[in-house]
Design a protein around this motif. Structure first.
Motif, PDB file in Angstrom:
ATOM      1  N   GLY A 188       4.841  13.186  -3.778  1.00 30.08           N
ATOM      2  CA  GLY A 188       3.696  14.034  -4.075  1.00 30.08           C
ATOM      3  C   GLY A 188       3.414  14.152  -5.554  1.00 30.08           C
ATOM      4  N   ARG A 189       4.457  14.116  -6.367  1.00 24.77           N
ATOM      5  CA  ARG A 189       4.266  14.154  -7.823  1.00 24.77           C
ATOM      6  C   ARG A 189       3.500  12.913  -8.303  1.00 24.77           C
ATOM      7  NH1 ARG A 189       3.512  15.535 -13.095  1.00 24.77           N
ATOM      8  NH2 ARG A 189       4.527  14.036 -14.468  1.00 24.77           N
ATOM      9  N   MET A 190       3.790  11.733  -7.724  1.00 30.34           N
ATOM     10  CA  MET A 190       3.131  10.504  -8.141  1.00 30.34           C
ATOM     11  C   MET A 190       1.714  10.401  -7.594  1.00 30.34           C
ATOM     12  SD  MET A 190       5.467   9.380 -10.015  1.00 30.34           S
ATOM     13  CE  MET A 190       4.697   7.837 -10.487  1.00 30.34           C
ATOM     14  N   GLY A 191       1.477  10.980  -6.415  1.00 25.93           N
ATOM     15  CA  GLY A 191       0.118  10.975  -5.875  1.00 25.93           C
ATOM     16  C   GLY A 191      -0.091   9.904  -4.834  1.00 25.93           C
ATOM     17  N   THR A 192      -1.324   9.458  -4.712  1.00 27.71           N
ATOM     18  CA  THR A 192      -1.720   8.510  -3.668  1.00 27.71           C
ATOM     19  C   THR A 192      -0.871   7.248  -3.716  1.00 27.71           C
ATOM     20  OG1 THR A 192      -3.985   9.331  -3.756  1.00 27.71           O
ATOM     21  CG2 THR A 192      -3.637   7.170  -2.742  1.00 27.71           C
ATOM     22  N   GLY A 193      -0.394   6.825  -2.547  1.00 25.42           N
ATOM     23  CA  GLY A 193       0.412   5.618  -2.489  1.00 25.42           C
ATOM     24  C   GLY A 193       1.170   5.523  -1.186  1.00 25.42           C
ATOM     25  N   ILE A 194       2.198   4.684  -1.186  1.00 19.61           N
ATOM     26  CA  ILE A 194       3.014   4.420  -0.006  1.00 19.61           C
ATOM     27  C   ILE A 194       4.441   4.855  -0.312  1.00 19.61           C
ATOM     28  CG2 ILE A 194       3.708   2.663   1.663  1.00 19.61           C
ATOM     29  CD1 ILE A 194       1.435   0.912   0.444  1.00 19.61           C
ATOM     30  N   LEU A 195       5.065   5.534   0.632  1.00 15.67           N
ATOM     31  CA  LEU A 195       6.470   5.929   0.513  1.00 15.67           C
ATOM     32  C   LEU A 195       7.262   5.127   1.527  1.00 15.67           C
ATOM     33  CD1 LEU A 195       8.628   7.760  -0.745  1.00 15.67           C
ATOM     34  CD2 LEU A 195       8.153   9.413   1.062  1.00 15.67           C
ATOM     35  N   SER A 196       8.296   4.444   1.032  1.00 18.07           N
ATOM     36  CA  SER A 196       9.067   3.550   1.876  1.00 18.07           C
ATOM     37  C   SER A 196      10.552   3.819   1.706  1.00 18.07           C
ATOM     38  CB  SER A 196       8.752   2.087   1.537  1.00 18.07           C
ATOM     39  OG  SER A 196       9.719   1.206   2.068  1.00 18.07           O
ATOM     40  N   ASN A 197      11.290   3.665   2.776  1.00 18.08           N
ATOM     41  CA  ASN A 197      12.738   3.584   2.667  1.00 18.08           C
ATOM     42  C   ASN A 197      13.087   2.242   2.043  1.00 18.08           C
ATOM     43  OD1 ASN A 197      15.570   2.897   3.597  1.00 18.08           O
ATOM     44  ND2 ASN A 197      15.387   4.934   4.491  1.00 18.08           N
ATOM     45  N   TRP A 198      14.149   2.188   1.226  1.00 18.22           N
ATOM     46  CA  TRP A 198      14.448   0.916   0.570  1.00 18.22           C
ATOM     47  C   TRP A 198      15.149  -0.081   1.486  1.00 18.22           C
ATOM     48  CZ3 TRP A 198      19.883   0.982  -0.053  1.00 18.22           C
ATOM     49  CH2 TRP A 198      20.485   2.228  -0.160  1.00 18.22           C
ATOM     50  N   LEU A 199      15.229   0.239   2.774  1.00 22.70           N
ATOM     51  CA  LEU A 199      15.646  -0.738   3.779  1.00 22.70           C
ATOM     52  C   LEU A 199      14.477  -1.154   4.661  1.00 22.70           C
ATOM     53  CD1 LEU A 199      19.121   0.690   4.861  1.00 22.70           C
ATOM     54  CD2 LEU A 199      18.649  -1.229   3.337  1.00 22.70           C
ATOM     55  N   VAL A 200      13.269  -0.788   4.256  1.00 19.97           N
ATOM     56  CA  VAL A 200      12.046  -1.228   4.923  1.00 19.97           C
ATOM     57  C   VAL A 200      11.438  -2.349   4.098  1.00 19.97           C
ATOM     58  CG1 VAL A 200       9.692  -0.566   5.545  1.00 19.97           C
ATOM     59  CG2 VAL A 200      11.585   0.975   6.046  1.00 19.97           C
ATOM     60  N   LEU A 201      11.243  -3.517   4.704  1.00 15.31           N
ATOM     61  CA  LEU A 201      10.767  -4.678   3.965  1.00 15.31           C
ATOM     62  C   LEU A 201       9.621  -5.357   4.689  1.00 15.31           C
ATOM     63  CD1 LEU A 201      14.260  -4.877   3.748  1.00 15.31           C
ATOM     64  CD2 LEU A 201      13.382  -6.117   1.771  1.00 15.31           C
ATOM     65  N   PRO A 202       8.686  -5.953   3.940  1.00 14.39           N
ATOM     66  CA  PRO A 202       7.602  -6.709   4.581  1.00 14.39           C
ATOM     67  C   PRO A 202       8.149  -8.022   5.132  1.00 14.39           C
ATOM     68  CG  PRO A 202       7.461  -6.918   2.200  1.00 14.39           C
ATOM     69  CD  PRO A 202       8.587  -5.960   2.473  1.00 14.39           C
ATOM     70  N   MET A 203       8.001  -8.244   6.407  1.00 12.98           N
ATOM     71  CA  MET A 203       8.552  -9.432   7.046  1.00 12.98           C
ATOM     72  C   MET A 203       7.478 -10.046   7.931  1.00 12.98           C
ATOM     73  SD  MET A 203      11.758 -10.607   6.652  1.00 12.98           S
ATOM     74  CE  MET A 203      12.770  -9.145   6.445  1.00 12.98           C
ATOM     75  N   GLY A 204       6.444 -10.545   7.257  1.00 16.99           N
ATOM     76  CA  GLY A 204       5.322 -11.149   7.964  1.00 16.99           C
ATOM     77  C   GLY A 204       4.451 -11.919   6.994  1.00 16.99           C
ATOM     78  N   PRO A 205       3.380 -12.537   7.471  1.00 14.60           N
ATOM     79  CA  PRO A 205       2.493 -13.296   6.578  1.00 14.60           C
ATOM     80  C   PRO A 205       1.724 -12.388   5.641  1.00 14.60           C
ATOM     81  CG  PRO A 205       1.573 -13.192   8.794  1.00 14.60           C
ATOM     82  CD  PRO A 205       2.947 -12.609   8.884  1.00 14.60           C
TER      83      PRO A 205
END
Length: 579
Positions: A188-205
């Motif tokens: 919330g301090r940083m504002g608009t964006g995406i919050l992810s666990n650091w064990l969540v990874l993009p695994m697709g095209p």
């Protein structure tokens, strides 16, 4: 007679209203009392408010500083480098533009939406576990960067700067819920964006619909995804603050173990489970990767390192499945300039080399029916002359300097103006590369614009890599560092298959001009031009020409550095310079 000065004889304010002057002892007393009051105010303002159970109260003064929220999109902030906006970068440029040190003639960099992960380094005291966690954080950052995002690691400093932090401190809650609140407060301090666990990874095209939506950077609703818990969230600043306020005011705050349960469905939207996101949480490890899950209780550091190796292998496997048609090494004028393709072939063989994995033949959690990497059936490497923009084919292009290509095509070190004008074609590399797609009749100016549009478009940039022929790719003086390539692809490159390459010592000390000495280097390629590969004598002559052109170009660059005065574009001497 002197003039009468009435102002000089007028009594002062103190004389008109006499009062007793304070003694020196009273002045010291007042000063001491004021000093004590200031100290009390300082101590009371800096002391923490009574905190929630399990919530962190202090911050390391020597730790990292808090990140500043990103600049708004309409900000006037501009970097030092000048970029051409919109379509202007497509035009051919004169030397007055290309020699401007502060002017970039590349496509304007795309705006990367921020994606945040929260990590508390003080929560773990064991240095080996910290090192393993840092390796996983690097893997997370690299993977999201390759997909077009700007990964940022947040911590306590960002959470403590949130205006809602004091309200959070005085609430009583479970330890796990307090840790989740810290993640949201930092987000919330940083504002608009995406919050992810650091064990969540993009695994697709790259063109997956969810990844494409997240890259837009606009999130109309606060959203989480099914079966991922708090692993992946997206939203704007206002919706994040509203959700935090609602959770802090909830009557079930004391007994709840999940922040999402404290937020109503009107505030927090739930979307279906994404296809292109992999979450390596504890339940997934216990279900699909039992050997790693079983090793974590006995040796957490060793288990996390095995997990890092597993994730890296899955990221490369995702690359190989995305580009299942193979790797294309663009080789126009193959018989005359094959020597410049050493860097591309080295990289291509590294990409198709199966990575090491603690669980061979395993698949990513979001793609259980994948095709495991097989060293007996590697991905094909093709060497076409024409550029083909295909979503299932990854292209590596090596662009030579016009002087280098003229030496190759003319098979001579002695180039003259007459030779260039009478015996050489105009833009030969560009025509050979685009002849199949654009036809033979299109002019050079229109052809370069079409080629730039095709190569620099967002989809194409994710499935191609363009190298400069004259720059070193191997050795300590490499202009293109291996780590930069790993950020481009999103995973650590495996060790290159040594049966197809030079010895390790030669790879560390050689340059492109001398490293192309092993004919087995091309054993894994399939030429699309027939049997037109040059023999050893032709390759030796190409190496001589390549070494000569590199030395000439290096001298030319040194001359320009002397003649040109910085970025002002002014030339020394008597109005003459080198172009």
């Amino acid at each position: 007679m002197p003039r009468h000065n009435s102002r000089a004889n007028k009594p002062g304010h103190y004389s008109a209203y006499p009062r007793e002057r304070p003694s020196r002892k009273k002045i010291w007393r007042y000063t001491a009392a004021a000093g004590c009051l200031v100290l009390v105010l300082l101590f009371t303002s800096s002391s923490p408010v009574p905190s929630a159970k399990g919530a962190a109260q202090h911050i390391n003064p020597f730790g990292p500083t808090a990140h500043q929220p990103p600049n708004p999109r309409n900000s006037t902030h501009s970097p030092e480098v000048k970029w051409y906006n919109h379509w202007k970068w497509l035009n051919p440029f004169s030397d007055s533009v290309t020699d401007d040190e502060n002017r970039s003639v590349l496509p304007p960099p795309r705006e990367r939406p921020p994606i945040y992960a929260f990590y508390d380094p003080d929560a773990e005291k064991d240095e080996k576990i910290k090192a393993a966690e840092n390796k996983l954080l690097l893997i997370w950052r690299r993977a999201w960067w390759a997909q077009g995002f700007k990964p940022v690691i947040l911590g306590k400093p960002e959470a403590m700067k949130n205006p809602l932090y004091e309200r959070f401190q005085i609430r009583k809650m479970e330890h796990a819920l307090g840790a989740e609140f810290m993640r949201w407060l930092a987000w919330g301090r940083m504002g608009t964006g995406i919050l992810s666990n650091w064990l969540v990874l993009p695994m697709g095209p790259y063109n997956d619909h969810l990844l494409a939506f997240l890259r837009r950077g606009e999130y109309p609703k606060l959203t989480r995804y099914e079966d991922m818990g708090a692993g992946l969230l997206s939203g704007d600043k206002a919706s994040i603050e509203a959700a935090l306020t609602e959770a802090l005011d909830s009557p079930n705050l004391k007994d709840s173990k999940s922040l999402a349960r404290l937020i109503s469905s009107k505030t927090l939207d739930v979307e279906p489970k994404p296809d292109a996101i992999a979450f390596y949480d504890s339940s997934t490890l216990a279900d699909q990767y039992k050997s790693i899950s079983a090793s974590l209780p006995d040796s957490k550091a060793a288990g996390l390192l095995s997990l890092a190796e597993l994730i890296t292998s899955h990221l490369q496997l995702n690359f190989l499945e995305t580009f299942n048609s193979g790797i294309s090494i663009l080789t126009p004028h193959r018989s005359q300039s094959l020597v410049i393709q050493y860097s591309a072939v080295t990289l291509a063989n590294a990409l198709i080399t199966c990575p090491s994995s603690p669980i061979p033949d395993s698949c990513p959690p979001n793609n259980p029916k994948c095709t495991p990497c097989s060293s007996s059936k590697p991905l094909p490497i093709n060497t076409p002359q024409f550029y083909t923009n295909t979503s299932t084919l990854f292209t590596i292009g090596t662009i030579p300097h016009p002087y280098t290509l003229a030496c190759f095509l003319g098979k001579t070190k002695s180039l003259s103006i007459a030779h260039i004008r009478r015996n050489s074609a105009r833009d030969p590399w560009l025509h050979s590369t685009t002849h199949q797609t654009l036809g033979p009749r299109l002019g050079g100016l229109d052809r370069i614009v079409s080629f730039k549009e095709s190569v620099a478009s967002e989809p194409s940039s994710s499935r191609s890599l363009w190298l400069v022929a004259e720059e070193d790719f191997v050795g300590d003086n490499s202009a293109l560092d291996k780590r930069e390539l790993e950020w481009h692809f999103g995973f650590a490159l495996p060790a290159y298959n040594t049966t197809l390459s030079l010895s390790d010592t030669e790879l560390q000390t050689s340059t492109i001009a001398t490293a192309f000495a092993n004919p087995k280097l091309y054993a894994n390629t399939e030429s699309d031009e027939g049997k037109d590969s040059p023999g050893e004598k032709e390759l030796a002559h190409q190496r001589e020409l390549f070494t000569h052109s590199r030395s000439v170009l290096e001298l030319d660059q040194e001359a320009k550095k002397v003649i040109w005065k910085g970025s002002s574009g002014q030339r020394s001497g008597k109005g003459q310079g080198v172009d």
